[in-house]
Each structure stands twice: as C-alpha cells, then as structure tokens.
Scaffold this active site. Sequence first.
Site, PDB file in Angstrom:
ATOM      1  N   ARG A  82       0.882  -1.187   0.000  1.00  0.00           N
ATOM      2  CA  ARG A  82       0.000   0.000   0.000  1.00  0.00           C
ATOM      3  C   ARG A  82       0.906   1.219   0.000  1.00  0.00           C
ATOM      4  O   ARG A  82       1.712   1.397   0.917  1.00  0.00           O
ATOM      5  CB  ARG A  82      -0.898   0.002   1.235  1.00  0.00           C
ATOM      6  CG  ARG A  82      -1.537   1.369   1.482  1.00  0.00           C
ATOM      7  CD  ARG A  82      -2.591   1.358   2.554  1.00  0.00           C
ATOM      8  NE  ARG A  82      -3.781   0.660   2.097  1.00  0.00           N
ATOM      9  CZ  ARG A  82      -4.975   0.749   2.690  1.00  0.00           C
ATOM     10  NH1 ARG A  82      -5.135   1.496   3.771  1.00  0.00           N
ATOM     11  NH2 ARG A  82      -5.999   0.082   2.225  1.00  0.00           N
ATOM     12  N   HIS A 133      -7.745   0.788  -6.006  1.00  0.00           N
ATOM     13  CA  HIS A 133      -7.931  -0.017  -4.787  1.00  0.00           C
ATOM     14  C   HIS A 133      -8.623  -1.326  -5.197  1.00  0.00           C
ATOM     15  O   HIS A 133      -9.782  -1.579  -4.851  1.00  0.00           O
ATOM     16  CB  HIS A 133      -8.751   0.747  -3.752  1.00  0.00           C
ATOM     17  CG  HIS A 133      -8.665   0.206  -2.361  1.00  0.00           C
ATOM     18  ND1 HIS A 133      -7.893  -0.905  -2.029  1.00  0.00           N
ATOM     19  CD2 HIS A 133      -9.259   0.613  -1.205  1.00  0.00           C
ATOM     20  CE1 HIS A 133      -8.032  -1.140  -0.733  1.00  0.00           C
ATOM     21  NE2 HIS A 133      -8.839  -0.242  -0.213  1.00  0.00           N
ATOM     22  N   GLN A 166     -10.330  -3.928  -2.624  1.00  0.00           N
ATOM     23  CA  GLN A 166     -11.597  -3.468  -2.058  1.00  0.00           C
ATOM     24  C   GLN A 166     -12.751  -3.720  -3.029  1.00  0.00           C
ATOM     25  O   GLN A 166     -13.836  -4.145  -2.622  1.00  0.00           O
ATOM     26  CB  GLN A 166     -11.505  -1.962  -1.743  1.00  0.00           C
ATOM     27  CG  GLN A 166     -12.770  -1.413  -1.135  1.00  0.00           C
ATOM     28  CD  GLN A 166     -13.039  -1.947   0.260  1.00  0.00           C
ATOM     29  OE1 GLN A 166     -12.166  -1.894   1.118  1.00  0.00           O
ATOM     30  NE2 GLN A 166     -14.232  -2.463   0.497  1.00  0.00           N
ATOM     31  N   ASP A 186     -17.282   7.446  -0.754  1.00  0.00           N
ATOM     32  CA  ASP A 186     -16.012   7.363  -0.023  1.00  0.00           C
ATOM     33  C   ASP A 186     -15.732   8.757   0.544  1.00  0.00           C
ATOM     34  O   ASP A 186     -16.393   9.734   0.188  1.00  0.00           O
ATOM     35  CB  ASP A 186     -14.901   6.898  -0.992  1.00  0.00           C
ATOM     36  CG  ASP A 186     -13.590   6.531  -0.301  1.00  0.00           C
ATOM     37  OD1 ASP A 186     -13.564   6.455   0.951  1.00  0.00           O
ATOM     38  OD2 ASP A 186     -12.589   6.330  -1.007  1.00  0.00           O
ATOM     39  N   CYS A 234     -16.265   1.663   1.581  1.00  0.00           N
ATOM     40  CA  CYS A 234     -15.064   0.862   1.862  1.00  0.00           C
ATOM     41  C   CYS A 234     -14.574   1.023   3.297  1.00  0.00           C
ATOM     42  O   CYS A 234     -13.874   0.157   3.800  1.00  0.00           O
ATOM     43  CB  CYS A 234     -13.955   1.220   0.880  1.00  0.00           C
ATOM     44  SG  CYS A 234     -13.377   2.926   0.991  1.00  0.00           S
ATOM     45  N   ARG A 244     -13.545  -8.622   2.564  1.00  0.00           N
ATOM     46  CA  ARG A 244     -12.125  -8.417   2.254  1.00  0.00           C
ATOM     47  C   ARG A 244     -11.340  -9.677   2.612  1.00  0.00           C
ATOM     48  O   ARG A 244     -10.484 -10.147   1.856  1.00  0.00           O
ATOM     49  CB  ARG A 244     -11.549  -7.227   3.057  1.00  0.00           C
ATOM     50  CG  ARG A 244     -12.085  -5.864   2.669  1.00  0.00           C
ATOM     51  CD  ARG A 244     -11.599  -5.403   1.310  1.00  0.00           C
ATOM     52  NE  ARG A 244     -10.151  -5.332   1.197  1.00  0.00           N
ATOM     53  CZ  ARG A 244      -9.394  -4.302   1.556  1.00  0.00           C
ATOM     54  NH1 ARG A 244      -9.938  -3.214   2.057  1.00  0.00           N
ATOM     55  NH2 ARG A 244      -8.067  -4.326   1.387  1.00  0.00           N
TER      56      ARG A 244
HETATM   57  N1  NVA Z   1     -10.027   6.675  -0.915  1.00  0.00           N
HETATM   58  C1  NVA Z   1      -9.592   6.283   0.410  1.00  0.00           C
HETATM   59  C2  NVA Z   1      -9.812   4.828   0.620  1.00  0.00           C
HETATM   60  C3  NVA Z   1      -9.390   4.321   1.968  1.00  0.00           C
HETATM   61  C4  NVA Z   1      -9.595   2.823   2.124  1.00  0.00           C
HETATM   62  C5  NVA Z   1      -8.125   6.644   0.577  1.00  0.00           C
HETATM   63  O1  NVA Z   1      -7.358   6.429  -0.367  1.00  0.00           O
HETATM   64  O2  NVA Z   1      -7.749   7.139   1.633  1.00  0.00           O
HETATM   65  N1   CP Z   2     -11.087  -0.083   3.115  1.00  0.00           N
HETATM   66  C1   CP Z   2      -9.791  -0.143   3.457  1.00  0.00           C
HETATM   67  O1   CP Z   2      -8.901  -0.387   2.635  1.00  0.00           O
HETATM   68  O2   CP Z   2      -9.558   0.049   4.786  1.00  0.00           O
HETATM   69  P1   CP Z   2      -8.144   0.245   5.502  1.00  0.00           P
HETATM   70  O3   CP Z   2      -7.616   1.588   5.041  1.00  0.00           O
HETATM   71  O4   CP Z   2      -8.466   0.209   6.955  1.00  0.00           O
HETATM   72  O5   CP Z   2      -7.219  -0.866   5.079  1.00  0.00           O
END
Ligand code: NVA
Ligand code: CP
Length: 299
Positions: free
Chosen positions: A101, A128, A131, A218, A258, A286
Amino acid sequence: MPKRDYLVFSDLTKPQVDGLFQLATRMKAGEYRERPLAGKTLAMIFAKSSTRTRVSFEVGTYQLGGHALFLSSRDIQIGRGEPIPDTARVLSRYVDGIMIRTFDHAEVEELATHASVPVINGLTDLHHPCQILADVLTIQQHLGGYAGKRVAWIGDGNNMANSWLDAAALLGFELRLACPEGYEPDHDIYQRARKLTTTLITEEPEEAAEGADVVTTDVWASMGQEGEAEERKLAFKGYVVDAELMRRAKPSAIFLHCLPAHRGEEVTAEVIEGPQSRVFDEAENRLHVQKALLATLMG
Ligand code: NVA
Ligand code: CP
C-alpha cells in the site's frame, strides 16, 4: 508459468473473478480446509495507514497456513531511499508474495516488474482493486449477482472510483458517477470503461442514484490529501448519501462504503447505520476474497 500480479482490477478476467468469488464463498461458508500457504510468507509493505487491509491480509495468510510480515515503509530501507528494484529483488529471495500500500501507483508497477514473486496492490492513489473485489462479492451475495445491476458512485473520483470503473468495464454492470467538476475519475480509465460498459459522469447525485441497485461513496479527502481537506469540504458540499438520496435508488438498493467513513460528511449516520447498509459484510468480505486471491496467486 509466469508469476501473476494483482495491481489493477483488470489484471483478472471475468472467469477468474467468478472463480475467486466461488472460492471465497466456500471459504466464507467454512467449506475450505486446505492450507495452500503452509511454509510460505507474505510481505506487507505499508506507506499509509490501514485497519482492514492489514488485518484481513495478515489473518487470511495465517488461516491459509502461511505467515505475514508487516513492514512499515518508515522502518524498512525503502523509507530511506533504497531503490524499489533492489527491495523487490531482495524480498523475492525471502518471501513468496508481496502486498503493498503506497501513494504512487508507478512504484507498485516498478516493484512488480522487479519482483519474481506475485505482487498485490493494497491501495495506491490511483487504484484499490482488493476493495472492489470485496464490494462486487457483497453485491453478488446480497443482490443475487452483479449482471445488469446499476451502481451509483457519489463523490470523489478517487482510487475507489477508478477501480469501480475497471470492474464495471470487465464485468459489464452499469456505473453512474456523480462528481463535482475537477474531481472526476482518471481520464484514461474512464475513457476505456465507457467503450466497454454503460457509464456516465454527472454533477448531480440524484441523477446517479436514480433507480440504482447499489449506492456507494467514499471520504472527501483520501490519505495523502489531508492538506486539501478544507477546500474539499466546500467542493463536496451536497455530495452526501442521505436518506433522501437513497429514496431515489430502488427500494431493494444496498449502501456500500469501503470505510473508514466520515459520518456527517459523505454519508449520514442514518444511512450507514440503516437497514440498507451492508458495510460490515463488505469489510468482512475483504478477508474471504483476499484469501481466495492469495490461494490462487501464491498457493
Ligand atoms: N479513498 C480512500 C480509501 C481508503 C480505504 C483513501 O485512499 O484514503
Ligand atoms: N477499506 C480499506 O482499505 O480500509 P483500511 O484503510 O483500513 O485498510
């Protein structure tokens, strides 16, 4: 056989997605007892925070008989500038798969190019894909399938929106996105998707939600955009999934997010805690779908 990575949703074919869903469903039902990761290790590199991704990958690896290593990018040498190709080649000598990540999607591609073990994208600024696997599985479980469904995306054209576009294009469901001007999804991803499925971008949340089977949203500011939070609050005013917007969707519609969610911003507490919300089944999925992915790529 060449190693397989999962960096974007379109790295899979439709039969492969359906196969993962079948396996994940067996795993969720407790019908799967194999341990395909016995003696194997997954390295998990995190340059951003995580609850679901970290815990579901770590627990999932353990349940499949393997071991997961949490590597904060602040603690490993990547955070001090060690080149990604070197990190990729070194980790490939120790582990059997890498989940990452980070911010720049190009870094994940570079890691995958130089790693000789499978690489899984656990979120970048652009995508992502893990997800969205869980999200579409949730649609399948609660609405009986994804074919012919209309999904409404309300808000930022972010990593989630881009992966929704990839999924709609691959699986052939309809996706309507309501985004404020200047916050649309990635141009190339959208142009590709609109050739393959029914999709539109509007500035009107009501137009996107009309007759939808799924309403999803989101946060207004994603990880890494904290400095833009105030200007985003102004730009996204009105891009809220509330009970009134849910009434535009079908009575049978479900709400997905998510998580983490900001109640009172992109969604009201009434909707996320309400009878149409499936956000905790979505989060649970997940685990199941990533176990299916790990067993397939690393087993
Ligand atoms: N769009 C959000 C998703 C978090 C799971 C981010 O990138 O922070
Ligand atoms: N939805 C998701 O990816 O959550 P986290 O940021 O907690 O991993």
